[in-house]
Design a protein around this motif. Structure first.
Motif, PDB file in Angstrom:
ATOM      1  N   ILE A 108       0.879  -1.194   0.225  1.00  0.00           N
ATOM      2  CA  ILE A 108      -0.659   0.051  -0.346  1.00  0.00           C
ATOM      3  C   ILE A 108       0.928   1.434  -0.292  1.00  0.00           C
ATOM      4  N   ILE A 109       0.876   2.259  -0.765  1.00  0.00           N
ATOM      5  CA  ILE A 109       0.912   3.759  -0.736  1.00  0.00           C
ATOM      6  C   ILE A 109      -0.036   5.158  -0.530  1.00  0.00           C
ATOM      7  N   GLU A 110       0.703   5.689  -0.444  1.00  0.00           N
ATOM      8  CA  GLU A 110      -0.351   6.480   1.009  1.00  0.00           C
ATOM      9  C   GLU A 110       0.807   8.011   0.544  1.00  0.00           C
ATOM     10  N   ARG A 111       0.125   9.118   0.826  1.00  0.00           N
ATOM     11  CA  ARG A 111       0.521   9.904   1.057  1.00  0.00           C
ATOM     12  C   ARG A 111       0.698  10.109   2.594  1.00  0.00           C
ATOM     13  N   LEU A 112       1.190  10.905   3.090  1.00  0.00           N
ATOM     14  CA  LEU A 112       1.089  11.634   4.892  1.00  0.00           C
ATOM     15  C   LEU A 112       0.768  12.537   4.806  1.00  0.00           C
ATOM     16  N   ASP A 113      -0.189  13.071   5.837  1.00  0.00           N
ATOM     17  CA  ASP A 113      -1.102  14.462   6.112  1.00  0.00           C
ATOM     18  C   ASP A 113       0.082  15.543   6.910  1.00  0.00           C
ATOM     19  N   TYR A 114      -0.131  16.448   6.040  1.00  0.00           N
ATOM     20  CA  TYR A 114       0.910  17.485   6.772  1.00  0.00           C
ATOM     21  C   TYR A 114       0.136  18.360   7.921  1.00  0.00           C
ATOM     22  N   GLY A 115       1.644  17.964   8.998  1.00  0.00           N
ATOM     23  CA  GLY A 115       0.962  18.685  10.571  1.00  0.00           C
ATOM     24  C   GLY A 115       0.411  17.594  11.032  1.00  0.00           C
ATOM     25  N   GLU A 144       6.221  10.126   2.510  1.00  0.00           N
ATOM     26  CA  GLU A 144       5.574   8.812   2.053  1.00  0.00           C
ATOM     27  C   GLU A 144       5.654   7.558   1.849  1.00  0.00           C
ATOM     28  N   ILE A 145       3.960   6.845   2.303  1.00  0.00           N
ATOM     29  CA  ILE A 145       4.544   5.553   3.386  1.00  0.00           C
ATOM     30  C   ILE A 145       4.316   4.410   1.869  1.00  0.00           C
ATOM     31  N   ALA A 146       5.205   3.607   2.862  1.00  0.00           N
ATOM     32  CA  ALA A 146       4.730   1.971   1.594  1.00  0.00           C
ATOM     33  C   ALA A 146       4.124   0.701   3.087  1.00  0.00           C
ATOM     34  N   ILE A 147       3.827   0.673   2.723  1.00  0.00           N
ATOM     35  CA  ILE A 147       3.028  -0.471   4.083  1.00  0.00           C
ATOM     36  C   ILE A 147       3.072  -1.804   3.116  1.00  0.00           C
ATOM     37  N   PHE A 148       3.634  -2.536   4.079  1.00  0.00           N
ATOM     38  CA  PHE A 148       3.405  -3.904   3.850  1.00  0.00           C
ATOM     39  C   PHE A 148       2.718  -5.075   4.583  1.00  0.00           C
ATOM     40  N   PRO A 149       1.342  -5.341   4.171  1.00  0.00           N
ATOM     41  CA  PRO A 149       0.350  -6.145   5.227  1.00  0.00           C
ATOM     42  C   PRO A 149       1.666  -7.637   5.489  1.00  0.00           C
TER      43      PRO A 149
END
Ligand code: ZN
Length: 129
Positions: free
Chosen positions: A2-9, A105-110
């Motif tokens: 899973i790749i997602e952007r992490l929220d500012y603040g 930016e994060i990559a998660i490997f479940p």
């Protein structure tokens, strides 16, 4: 993956926990890159069995952020370690407690297996059982 952007603040580990809960991830590993400020990270004093917390308030680059996801008392628990570089490129690091996201930016490997944490008397830490 899973790749997602992490929220500012937002806090980095809180954001990872939020994404895992949203996607029903209970166990896995991740890596993240980006920029942060207002970090609290730590070094585990093995003799005293407690963390020495260190604050870093300036903006910094995540040079490496790795960790894992498991359950602690039935809740998603994010264990993150971080290396970060200051404006001169000097790198520090340790166990991540708090941080404010500038960009991320994060990559998660479940993982299918569910890992749970439990207090370990020998180390004083909550480890996988
Ligand atoms: Zn740690």
């Amino acid at each position: 993956m899973i790749i997602e952007r992490l929220d500012y603040g937002k806090d980095l580990t809180d954001e990872i926990k939020r994404i895992c809960e949203k996607r029903k991830i209970k166990t896995g590993c991740f890596f993240a890159v980006g920029a942060l400020k207002n970090l609290v990270y730590g070094f585990y004093d093995q003799r005293r069995k407690r963390y020495k917390k260190i604050k870093f308030s300036r903006p910094c680059e995540i040079s490496s952020c790795l960790g894992n996801i498991s359950l602690l008392d039935g809740e998603v628990f994010v264990h993150a370690h971080i290396n970060f570089a200051d404006e001169k490129g000097a790198v520090r690091g340790g166990h991540l407690f708090e941080s404010e996201i500038f960009a991320g930016e994060i990559a998660i490997f479940p993982h299918r297996k569910i890992l749970k944490r439990k207090f370990d008397k020998k180390t004083g830490l909550k480890l996988w059982r």
